[in-house]
Write an enzyme that holds these catalytic residues in place. Structure first.
Site, PDB file in Angstrom:
ATOM      1  CB  SER A 182      -0.892   0.064   1.238  1.00  0.00           C
ATOM      2  OG  SER A 182      -1.507  -1.141   1.495  1.00  0.00           O
ATOM      3  CG  HIS A 210      -3.366  -1.636  -3.192  1.00  0.00           C
ATOM      4  ND1 HIS A 210      -4.067  -0.448  -3.188  1.00  0.00           N
ATOM      5  CD2 HIS A 210      -2.981  -1.844  -1.914  1.00  0.00           C
ATOM      6  CE1 HIS A 210      -4.085   0.047  -1.954  1.00  0.00           C
ATOM      7  NE2 HIS A 210      -3.432  -0.783  -1.168  1.00  0.00           N
ATOM      8  CE  LYS A 241      -7.719  -0.302  -0.811  1.00  0.00           C
ATOM      9  NZ  LYS A 241      -6.996  -1.174   0.095  1.00  0.00           N
TER      10      LYS A 241
END
Ligand SMILES: *Cc1c(COP(=O)(O)O)cnc(C)c1O
Length: 387
Positions: A182, A210, A241
């Site tokens: 991150s 991610h 996300k």
């Protein structure tokens, strides 16, 4: 309120303010887009995880509205009682297909997926072995599990093997890593980690928060990127996300998913997601499948900005993703740079201890597919003054 408690809380908050660590919450008065409105003024946003721009896509909005009209705003109960709606089942089926897995289980958030899954799979007789820069939800899951927490150096295979080779006394060894980190935006060497886990009989778990929708030819994640699909025991990710909605998930063999459904406390003892949220996630996964050009545009933006930043002489640490840290080092310098950018209409947070080690303060940029060349040029120009 209890007087003593109030006094203690006030003192701690005052200490935070004195140390310049008190966080203020900005109110965003617009949708999640490359440009946002804060206190009536326009800002270019370079810190959103809405990487593909799906959080405001008409197809997701429509799916959320239709499902909400039909099934209501709330699910009314936990999945095991009577909150298990068709929207949840459809989402789990879509996820399993998307991630090429036998089955999937959805949690209200990625945080809950990690905390619940790790504490279900590991106990006091086990050890959890994690990369030093793993996400807070992984650390919290390990702590809750009661397993012996062991940390290896960031991305360091020798350090991982060192820990593994001394872990014979534990019933189960669980090796857990983020695939994309991150704060640094770098990528874990999954093929080698998988090999070490197989060699030592350890269970592997990867957090694709991610990477889902961003990495791999089809956006399936870093397992696709490395060509190691099906070789990680537990694959976790988030719908919050790139997928543009909200929720966490685990995909894997049917037996793993069945076990989590029966025993995972953060799945069982909480209310099921609202159906509209699930429908938006399902639509998001289908868009990722049907519109690879979004992922392509994101990667073009990453390449363009990286090149510009490197030409300006910035240190981007080990970033290999849409998360691009610009290392400035000193805390004051970093926070002043972030403030100066804000005055120029650009929102990028400064990251400092305790989130990152002392002396490694940075501006943390995240890119979106919808950022224009003009947005990126504007950012590069503003950053020139931060050198
Ligand atoms: C964001 C994130 C999570 C948590 O996901 P949410 O859906 O936001 O709760 C977990 N792991 C990593 C690595 C993340 O970046």
């Amino acid at each position: 309120m209890n007087d003593l408690l109030a006094k203690e809380l006030r003192r701690e908050l005052d200490d935070l303010k004195l140390a310049g660590r008190y966080r203020n919450f900005r109110v965003i008065q617009s949708a999640s887009l490359p440009e946002g409105i804060i206190q009536g003024k326009r800002y270019k946003i370079f810190c959103s995880n809405n990487y593909l721009g799906l959080a405001n896509h008409p197809r997701l909005r429509q799916a959320a509205c239709e499902s909400t009209e039909r099934l209501g705003s709330g699910s009314g109960a936990s999945r095991l009682v009577c909150g298990n709606m068709s929207a949840h089942v459809e989402l789990e089926e879509e996820l399993a297909r998307f991630k090429q897995a036998e089955a999937a289980i959805v949690f209200p958030t990625g945080y809950m997926a990690n905390v619940g899954t790790i504490s279900t799979l590991a106990g006091p007789e086990d050890t959890a072995i994690i990369d030093r820069l793993c996400h807070a939800s992984i650390i919290d899951g390990c702590r809750l599990s009661g397993a012996k927490l062991q940390v290896y150096k960031h991305l360091d295979l020798d350090s991982l093997e060192h820990v593994l080779s001394r872990s014979g006394k534990y019933r189960r060894r669980l090796v857990i890593t983020d695939s994309i980190f991150s704060m640094d935006g770098d990528i874990a060497p999954l093929p080698q980690i998988i090999e070490l886990c197989q060699c030592y009989g350890a269970v592997s778990m990867v957090d694709e928060a991610h990477a889902t929708g961003v990495f791999g030819e089809h956006g399936w994640g870093t397992l696709e990127h490395f060509g190691v699909e099906g070789q990680v025991d537990v694959v976790m990710g988030t719908l919050s996300k790139a997928v543009g909605s909200l929720g966490g998930f685990v995909v894997g063999p049917q037996i793993l998913i069945d076990y989590l459904r029966q025993s995972c406390r953060s799945f069982i003892y909480t209310t099921a997601l609202p159906p509209g949220v699930c429908a938006a996630s399902t639509a998001g996964l289908r868009l990722i499948r049907d519109e690879p050009q979004r992922r392509q545009r994101l990667w073009e933006n990453v390449e363009y900005l990286r090149r510009g930043l490197l030409e300006l002489g910035f240190n981007l640490m080990g970033s290999q993703s849409q998360i691009i840290p610009v290392l400035l080092g000193d805390e004051t310098r970093t926070m002043q740079a972030s403030e100066a950018l804000f005055h120029q209409g650009i929102l990028i947070p400064g990251i400092r201890p305790p989130t990152v080690p002392k002396g490694q303060c940075r501006l943390r940029i995240t890119l979106m597919a919808d950022h224009s060349r003009e947005d990126l040029d504007c950012l590069l120009e503003a950053l020139q003054n931060c050198r």
